[in-house]
Design a protein around this motif. Structure first.
Motif, PDB file in Angstrom:
ATOM      1  N   LEU A  25       0.899  -1.113   0.098  1.00  0.00           N
ATOM      2  CA  LEU A  25      -0.096   0.076  -0.055  1.00  0.00           C
ATOM      3  C   LEU A  25       0.858   1.291   0.025  1.00  0.00           C
ATOM      4  O   LEU A  25       2.055   1.241   0.465  1.00  0.00           O
ATOM      5  CB  LEU A  25      -1.033   0.010   1.280  1.00  0.00           C
ATOM      6  N   THR A  26       0.295   2.395  -0.411  1.00  0.00           N
ATOM      7  CA  THR A  26       0.915   3.595  -0.235  1.00  0.00           C
ATOM      8  C   THR A  26       0.423   4.491   0.686  1.00  0.00           C
ATOM      9  O   THR A  26      -0.816   4.734   0.809  1.00  0.00           O
ATOM     10  CB  THR A  26       0.655   4.065  -1.939  1.00  0.00           C
ATOM     11  N   ALA A  27       1.129   5.119   1.692  1.00  0.00           N
ATOM     12  CA  ALA A  27       0.712   5.997   2.816  1.00  0.00           C
ATOM     13  C   ALA A  27       0.485   7.248   2.177  1.00  0.00           C
ATOM     14  O   ALA A  27       1.288   7.827   1.237  1.00  0.00           O
ATOM     15  CB  ALA A  27       1.725   5.804   3.825  1.00  0.00           C
ATOM     16  N   VAL A  28      -0.685   8.006   2.438  1.00  0.00           N
ATOM     17  CA  VAL A  28      -0.923   9.287   2.259  1.00  0.00           C
ATOM     18  C   VAL A  28      -0.988  10.130   3.236  1.00  0.00           C
ATOM     19  O   VAL A  28      -0.964   9.563   4.447  1.00  0.00           O
ATOM     20  CB  VAL A  28      -2.396   9.627   1.337  1.00  0.00           C
ATOM     21  N   LEU A  29      -0.595  11.282   3.059  1.00  0.00           N
ATOM     22  CA  LEU A  29      -0.852  12.291   4.355  1.00  0.00           C
ATOM     23  C   LEU A  29      -2.076  12.722   4.519  1.00  0.00           C
ATOM     24  O   LEU A  29      -2.780  13.298   3.694  1.00  0.00           O
ATOM     25  CB  LEU A  29       0.301  13.347   4.036  1.00  0.00           C
ATOM     26  N   LEU A  30      -2.591  12.610   5.970  1.00  0.00           N
ATOM     27  CA  LEU A  30      -3.895  13.330   6.031  1.00  0.00           C
ATOM     28  C   LEU A  30      -3.970  14.131   7.457  1.00  0.00           C
ATOM     29  O   LEU A  30      -3.137  14.112   8.084  1.00  0.00           O
ATOM     30  CB  LEU A  30      -4.771  12.170   6.549  1.00  0.00           C
ATOM     31  N   ASP A  31      -4.832  15.035   7.321  1.00  0.00           N
ATOM     32  CA  ASP A  31      -4.957  16.136   8.440  1.00  0.00           C
ATOM     33  C   ASP A  31      -5.484  15.125   9.651  1.00  0.00           C
ATOM     34  O   ASP A  31      -6.646  14.547   9.389  1.00  0.00           O
ATOM     35  CB  ASP A  31      -6.049  17.094   8.090  1.00  0.00           C
ATOM     36  N   PRO A  32      -4.951  14.985  10.906  1.00  0.00           N
ATOM     37  CA  PRO A  32      -5.623  14.155  12.046  1.00  0.00           C
ATOM     38  C   PRO A  32      -6.906  14.448  12.359  1.00  0.00           C
ATOM     39  O   PRO A  32      -7.548  13.706  12.851  1.00  0.00           O
ATOM     40  CB  PRO A  32      -4.554  14.505  13.135  1.00  0.00           C
ATOM     41  N   ASP A  33      -6.987  15.817  12.113  1.00  0.00           N
ATOM     42  CA  ASP A  33      -8.535  16.318  12.472  1.00  0.00           C
ATOM     43  C   ASP A  33      -9.769  15.572  11.611  1.00  0.00           C
ATOM     44  O   ASP A  33     -10.809  15.544  11.997  1.00  0.00           O
ATOM     45  CB  ASP A  33      -8.623  17.827  12.577  1.00  0.00           C
ATOM     46  N   ALA A  34      -9.300  15.094  10.570  1.00  0.00           N
ATOM     47  CA  ALA A  34     -10.263  14.536   9.616  1.00  0.00           C
ATOM     48  C   ALA A  34     -10.489  12.900   9.969  1.00  0.00           C
ATOM     49  O   ALA A  34     -11.067  12.042   9.324  1.00  0.00           O
ATOM     50  CB  ALA A  34      -9.954  14.618   8.065  1.00  0.00           C
ATOM     51  N   ILE A  35      -9.696  12.354  11.400  1.00  0.00           N
ATOM     52  CA  ILE A  35      -9.793  11.125  11.429  1.00  0.00           C
ATOM     53  C   ILE A  35     -10.605  10.692  12.552  1.00  0.00           C
ATOM     54  O   ILE A  35     -10.235  11.532  13.468  1.00  0.00           O
ATOM     55  CB  ILE A  35      -8.050  10.561  11.476  1.00  0.00           C
ATOM     56  N   THR A  36     -11.438  10.026  12.821  1.00  0.00           N
ATOM     57  CA  THR A  36     -12.137   9.638  13.769  1.00  0.00           C
ATOM     58  C   THR A  36     -11.794   8.196  14.139  1.00  0.00           C
ATOM     59  O   THR A  36     -11.213   7.356  13.480  1.00  0.00           O
ATOM     60  CB  THR A  36     -13.722   9.825  13.830  1.00  0.00           C
ATOM     61  N   ARG A  37     -12.505   7.747  15.405  1.00  0.00           N
ATOM     62  CA  ARG A  37     -12.157   6.178  15.672  1.00  0.00           C
ATOM     63  C   ARG A  37     -13.133   5.340  14.914  1.00  0.00           C
ATOM     64  O   ARG A  37     -14.392   5.585  15.147  1.00  0.00           O
ATOM     65  CB  ARG A  37     -12.288   6.223  17.013  1.00  0.00           C
ATOM     66  N   ASP A  38     -12.586   4.286  14.264  1.00  0.00           N
ATOM     67  CA  ASP A  38     -13.606   3.514  13.568  1.00  0.00           C
ATOM     68  C   ASP A  38     -14.281   2.693  14.360  1.00  0.00           C
ATOM     69  O   ASP A  38     -13.921   2.292  15.441  1.00  0.00           O
ATOM     70  CB  ASP A  38     -12.667   2.670  12.358  1.00  0.00           C
ATOM     71  N   GLU A  39     -15.600   2.313  14.196  1.00  0.00           N
ATOM     72  CA  GLU A  39     -16.135   1.588  14.957  1.00  0.00           C
ATOM     73  C   GLU A  39     -15.974   0.202  14.930  1.00  0.00           C
ATOM     74  O   GLU A  39     -16.297  -0.569  15.706  1.00  0.00           O
ATOM     75  CB  GLU A  39     -17.703   1.524  14.503  1.00  0.00           C
ATOM     76  N   CYS A  40     -15.022  -0.289  14.037  1.00  0.00           N
ATOM     77  CA  CYS A  40     -14.766  -1.729  13.958  1.00  0.00           C
ATOM     78  C   CYS A  40     -13.199  -1.642  14.618  1.00  0.00           C
ATOM     79  O   CYS A  40     -12.383  -2.660  14.469  1.00  0.00           O
ATOM     80  CB  CYS A  40     -14.306  -2.391  12.776  1.00  0.00           C
ATOM     81  N   ASN A  41     -12.661  -0.663  15.419  1.00  0.00           N
ATOM     82  CA  ASN A  41     -11.269  -0.789  16.291  1.00  0.00           C
ATOM     83  C   ASN A  41     -11.474  -1.595  17.253  1.00  0.00           C
ATOM     84  O   ASN A  41     -12.426  -1.551  18.018  1.00  0.00           O
ATOM     85  CB  ASN A  41     -11.002   0.619  16.293  1.00  0.00           C
ATOM     86  N   ALA A  42     -10.622  -2.670  17.290  1.00  0.00           N
ATOM     87  CA  ALA A  42     -10.754  -3.589  18.439  1.00  0.00           C
ATOM     88  C   ALA A  42     -10.234  -3.136  19.526  1.00  0.00           C
ATOM     89  O   ALA A  42     -10.387  -3.942  20.384  1.00  0.00           O
ATOM     90  CB  ALA A  42      -9.962  -5.086  17.763  1.00  0.00           C
ATOM     91  N   ARG A  43      -9.480  -2.172  19.655  1.00  0.00           N
ATOM     92  CA  ARG A  43      -8.623  -1.757  20.847  1.00  0.00           C
ATOM     93  C   ARG A  43     -10.058  -1.181  21.842  1.00  0.00           C
ATOM     94  O   ARG A  43     -10.677  -0.221  21.510  1.00  0.00           O
ATOM     95  CB  ARG A  43      -7.745  -0.889  20.800  1.00  0.00           C
ATOM     96  N   GLU A  44     -10.079  -1.661  23.064  1.00  0.00           N
ATOM     97  CA  GLU A  44     -11.106  -1.406  23.642  1.00  0.00           C
ATOM     98  C   GLU A  44     -10.554  -1.015  25.247  1.00  0.00           C
ATOM     99  O   GLU A  44     -11.426  -0.463  26.061  1.00  0.00           O
ATOM    100  CB  GLU A  44     -11.983  -2.767  24.124  1.00  0.00           C
ATOM    101  N   THR A  45      -9.481  -1.417  25.560  1.00  0.00           N
ATOM    102  CA  THR A  45      -8.831  -0.734  26.616  1.00  0.00           C
ATOM    103  C   THR A  45      -7.632   0.089  26.340  1.00  0.00           C
ATOM    104  O   THR A  45      -6.904  -0.249  25.408  1.00  0.00           O
ATOM    105  CB  THR A  45      -8.321  -2.051  27.649  1.00  0.00           C
TER     106      THR A  45
END
Length: 146
Positions: A25-45
């Motif tokens: 994959l190719t990484a792109v640059l994103l504004d961190p303010d445009a990123i939210t926690r995905d509802e499928c993110n497995a980290r719960e603690t």
């Protein structure tokens, strides 16, 4: 003579394999303010960035790309790297207060995972499972322990 046979197992968008190799994959640059926690993110603690992580992001930015998938509202959902993503706006606020420019973060945008919640959760689980057994932060810590 060749004949056409019908597969006994029909693959759906949710069960068909995905390319889990982020090296392709190719990484792109994103504004961190445009990123939210995905509802499928497995980290719960331990979902918040700690002081060491925030200080690291302040000093050198987010070095390892996070993994996100596009959301219908134009934002992105982080399913891998949510703590790093949260540290970036904190670091950016400190940078702006000191007259320094804001930093974007590198991200793998996984459009192939839109609507594929099971695969997204699975990939997130793999990342977090591999880090559960990480020893305390030391210079000799294994590379998968960030």
């Amino acid at each position: 003579m060749a004949t056409v046979t019908e597969s006994s197992t029909a693959e759906t968008a949710e069960t068909a394999p995905v390319d889990a190799n982020e090296m392709s994959l190719t990484a792109v640059l994103l504004d961190p303010d445009a990123i939210t926690r995905d509802e499928c993110n497995a980290r719960e603690t331990d979902t918040e960035p700690d002081t060491d992580l925030i200080n690291s992001v302040k000093a050198v930015g987010v070095q390892d790309p996070v993994s996100v998938r596009p959301r219908p509202d134009g934002t992105y959902g982080a399913f891998k790297g949510w703590r790093r993503t949260q540290a970036a706006p904190i670091a950016n606020a400190a940078a702006e207060a000191e007259g320094h420019p804001r930093r974007q973060i590198k991200a793998y945008v996984r459009a192939d995972l839109v609507g594929r919640d099971a695969w997204t959760r699975f990939l997130s689980l793999i990342e977090n499972h591999q880090r559960q057994a990480c020893p305390p932060r030391t210079p000799s810590r294994p590379p998968n322990c960030r």
